[in-house]
Design an enzyme around this catalytic site. Structure first.
Site, short mmCIF file in Angstrom:
data_model
loop_
_atom_site.label_atom_id
_atom_site.label_comp_id
_atom_site.label_asym_id
_atom_site.label_seq_id
_atom_site.Cartn_x
_atom_site.Cartn_y
_atom_site.Cartn_z
N LYS A 209 1.09 -1.45 -0.05
CA LYS A 209 0.18 0.14 -0.06
C LYS A 209 0.78 1.11 0.16
O LYS A 209 0.79 2.54 -0.75
CB LYS A 209 -1.33 -0.09 1.14
CG LYS A 209 -1.96 1.08 1.20
CD LYS A 209 -3.00 1.03 2.82
CE LYS A 209 -3.61 2.42 2.95
NZ LYS A 209 -4.37 2.27 4.09
N GLU A 215 10.88 -5.02 4.65
CA GLU A 215 10.54 -6.42 4.37
C GLU A 215 9.91 -6.45 2.29
O GLU A 215 10.53 -6.56 1.72
CB GLU A 215 9.33 -6.94 4.54
CG GLU A 215 9.78 -6.95 5.90
CD GLU A 215 9.68 -6.23 7.10
OE1 GLU A 215 8.78 -5.14 6.36
OE2 GLU A 215 9.13 -6.30 8.59
N GLY A 269 -4.51 -1.99 5.30
CA GLY A 269 -3.72 -3.45 5.37
C GLY A 269 -4.34 -4.27 5.36
O GLY A 269 -4.39 -4.65 4.53
N ARG A 270 -5.09 -4.42 6.45
CA ARG A 270 -5.69 -5.25 7.01
C ARG A 270 -6.95 -6.17 6.91
O ARG A 270 -7.33 -6.85 6.69
CB ARG A 270 -5.81 -5.51 8.27
CG ARG A 270 -6.11 -4.14 9.16
CD ARG A 270 -5.56 -4.92 10.93
NE ARG A 270 -5.80 -3.53 11.16
CZ ARG A 270 -5.38 -2.72 11.23
NH1 ARG A 270 -4.71 -2.18 10.72
NH2 ARG A 270 -5.37 -1.19 12.01
N GLU A 355 -4.03 -6.73 15.53
CA GLU A 355 -3.06 -5.76 14.74
C GLU A 355 -4.66 -4.02 15.05
O GLU A 355 -4.09 -2.81 15.31
CB GLU A 355 -3.13 -5.55 13.67
CG GLU A 355 -1.98 -3.89 13.25
CD GLU A 355 -1.37 -4.02 11.73
OE1 GLU A 355 -0.25 -4.34 11.97
OE2 GLU A 355 -2.15 -4.25 10.87
N HIS A 386 -5.03 -32.61 19.00
CA HIS A 386 -4.46 -33.80 19.22
C HIS A 386 -3.40 -32.76 19.84
O HIS A 386 -1.88 -33.39 19.08
CB HIS A 386 -3.84 -34.77 17.73
CG HIS A 386 -5.03 -35.60 17.66
ND1 HIS A 386 -5.79 -36.91 18.36
CD2 HIS A 386 -5.99 -34.87 16.68
CE1 HIS A 386 -6.56 -37.95 17.91
NE2 HIS A 386 -6.96 -36.33 16.85
N LYS A 514 9.57 -0.05 13.80
CA LYS A 514 10.59 -0.49 12.35
C LYS A 514 11.58 0.50 12.36
O LYS A 514 12.81 0.59 11.60
CB LYS A 514 9.24 0.24 11.29
CG LYS A 514 8.29 -0.88 11.26
CD LYS A 514 7.18 -0.02 9.46
CE LYS A 514 6.21 -1.35 9.78
NZ LYS A 514 5.43 -0.57 8.71
O1 F6P Z 1 3.03 -3.61 9.95
C1 F6P Z 1 2.15 -2.12 9.50
C2 F6P Z 1 1.45 -2.33 8.72
O2 F6P Z 1 1.39 -1.59 7.99
C3 F6P Z 1 -0.05 -3.39 8.25
O3 F6P Z 1 -0.39 -2.80 8.38
C4 F6P Z 1 0.29 -3.42 6.84
O4 F6P Z 1 -0.69 -4.78 6.52
C5 F6P Z 1 1.75 -3.76 6.37
O5 F6P Z 1 2.02 -3.10 7.30
C6 F6P Z 1 2.73 -3.69 4.95
O6 F6P Z 1 1.80 -2.63 4.93
P1 F6P Z 1 2.49 -2.28 3.10
O7 F6P Z 1 1.42 -2.93 2.71
O8 F6P Z 1 2.17 -0.50 2.98
O9 F6P Z 1 3.51 -2.47 2.56
#
Ligand code: F6P
Length: 548
Positions: A209, A215, A269-270, A355, A386, A514
């Protein structure tokens, strides 16, 4: 219009619930069932393909009435209107929360700052549809003219968990494209995926987003360098597409603006799998199925918006969580789907729920003096039986559990399905009734166990029961029912957030880690460990010394 802000513990319903709790806490559910043969008829909701039986809870009619009163007193009705009408209810980021617009009908109107966003939503949906069709038909080809065989989704958090969960859940509806997910910054993750793919026939979907997430950008860069070992710079345009709100950053990365699927800041995002973040889902199961997923969610949206609170599935399930979390002191909730396809459902909802509602400051900026966000965990049945069910049955903690099962199996294997579902029904029955002393003694007698041994074993074999469960029984796992199921939990999150008087749609708590990671990385890169607390300094120095 901003959200109402009411401290739930100061409402008259809360005070009544406290009194009511002391009346009900020591009443067992076994007694409740024994005293009321039609209990299940009072406490179930049938809606389309869903049957929600919530009778196996420590509740009576008064409990539900008081919980509904609480919902009304904190202004849930008004809050639902604000949510659906595009008000900036994510107040700390000054944004609307409109994932519901992504699955709306074309004739609907959803206003953000006075502008109807539905035409834009449908424009992007049309782009997803034509892109999906071109890839699946082979019209879109890789740089050597071959059809795409593999898709790699590069994203993390909401840009990974939703698509990964849905692709897994709807595997039955999947085409022959191989779908991979790279999320972790751990280089071993991306390298394992690279081992399985061929650059000539792989399409990369970079989902972020913000397009600033460490990452995702690191993984995308690693993959692009790997790709360029066999292809040329101009081939990137054929193999890399992006989903983002940040077009400038995407083009800076080298992805063609024509290959960008936009999303909007009013989608969290979620809650974003319904947007172009779901491009990988559409590629994996075809656009028609993706659209059915959206229409299932839309049905749940309408139910949530329109049903009276006592017949409203997300409201009732949300209120039950409040009941256990805030009155019984339960800290966690388990989610147990009796479907291997839903093995990623609990991890997916961990982000959605924790979150969103892991907050300790209320909507007025004050520290909260009551419990909020529950801890969510779970694994599919019967495997989980189990593994950790022992603790749910006989441990010291109260763990309200949702059981999610399907009437019909997808491959029609009746033998397996009846065995699976007999476990599903048996577990909620066992959690309700437990096993009384008399029953255990009868079994000892039948097995001819001598008195001394029986007396020793008795306390270990008795189960108190009285453990609350909800049963969600759904006709079958289809794109449409899955859409409704996910939307159900999304709205449950909303209900809880409103009652706890918190902002559910920001996530400031993940930012600090972060920021610190960035400055520690700089120290590691420069081999210059600055001053930290003694533990962190010790660990960093140990890491550096042993890496050489
Ligand atoms: O870890 C927080 C967060 O902002 C989440 O809410 C989001 O889903 C994720 O990082 C990834 O963010 P992006 O889509 O901006 O890479």
């Amino acid at each position: 219009m901003s959200l109402p802000s009411v401290n739930p513990t100061q409402t008259s319903a809360w005070k009544k619930l406290e009194e009511h709790y002391s009346e009900i806490a020591n009443l067992s559910m076994q007694e409740m069932f024994a005293n009321d043969p039609v209990r299940v008829e009072k406490f179930n909701i049938q809606w389309g393909d869903f049957l929600i039986d919530y009778s196996k809870n420590k509740i009576n009619t008064k409990t539900i009435n008081l919980l509904v009163e609480l919902a009304k007193e904190v202004g849930l009705e008004k809050a639902i209107k604000s949510y659906f009408s595009g008000d900036a209810i994510n107040q700390t980021e000054n944004r609307a929360v409109l994932h519901t617009a992504l699955r709306a009908k074309q004739s609907d109107v959803f206003l953000v700052d006075g502008q109807n966003v539905i035409p834009e939503v449908f424009e992007v949906k049309a782009k997803i549809q034509s892109f999906t069709n071109e890839v699946l038909s082979g019209e879109k080809k890789g740089y050597t003219g071959k059809k795409f065989t593999d898709i790699v989704n590069i994203g993390i958090g909401g840009s990974d968990l939703g698509p990964a969960m849905v692709v897994e859940a709807l595997q039955f509806y999947k085409n022959d494209l191989n779908v991979h997910f790279v999320s972790n910054i751990d280089g071993d993750h991306v390298n394992e995926v690279l081992k399985k793919i061929n650059p000539e026939t792989t399409l990369f979907v970079v989902v972020s987003k913000t397009f600033t997430t460490q990452e995702t950008l690191t993984n995308a860069e690693t993959i692009r360098s790997w790709f360029l070992k066999s292809a040329k710079q101009e081939d990137v345009a054929k193999h890399f597409v992006a989903v983002s709100t940040n077009i400038a950053k995407v083009t800076e990365f080298g992805i063609d603006a024509a290959n960008v699927f936009p999303m909007w800041d009013w989608v969290g995002g979620r809650f974003s799998l319904w947007s172009a973040v779901g491009l990988t889902i559409s590629l994996a199961i075809g656009f028609e199925n993706f659209d059915k997923l959206l229409s299932g969610a839309n049905k749940m949206d309408l139910h949530f918006k329109e049903a009276s609170f006592d017949q409203n599935i997300p409201v009732i399930l949300g209120l039950l969580t409040i009941w256990y979390n805030n009155f019984f002191g339960a800290e966690s909730e388990a989610l147990i789907p009796y479907s291997q396809y839903l093995q990623k459902f609990a991890p997916y909802l961990q982000q959605g729920i924790m979150e969103s509602n892991g907050k300790s400051v209320d909507r007025n900026g004050n520290l909260i003096g009551y419990q909020t966000g529950t801890i969510i965990w779970g694994e599919p049945g019967t495997n989980s039986q189990h593994a950790f069910f022992q603790l749910i049955h006989q441990g010291t903690k109260l763990i309200p559990t949702d059981f999610i099962g399907f009437v019909k199996p997808l491959y029609g294997d009746k033998d397996h399905h009846d065995k699976l579902m007999s476990n599903f029904f048996a577990q909620t029955e066992a959690l309700l009734n437990g096993k009384a002393k008399e029953q255990v003694n009868d079994e000892f007698a039948k097995q001819g166990i001598d008195k001394e041994k029986a007396a020793f074993l008795l306390p270990f074999k008795v189960f108190s029961g009285d453990k609350p469960t909800n049963t969600l029984l759904i006709t079958s796992l289809t794109p449409e029912t899955l859409g409704s199921l996910i939307a159900l939990y999304e709205h449950k999150i909303f209900v809880q957030g409103i009652i706890w008087n918190i902002f559910s749609y920001d996530q400031w708590g993940v930012e600090l880690g972060k920021q610190l990671a960035n400055s520690i990385l700089e120290e590691i890169n420069n081999s210059l460990i600055k001053e930290h607390d003694s533990s962190t300094s010790y660990l960093l120095n140990y890491y550096q010394k042993n890496q050489r």
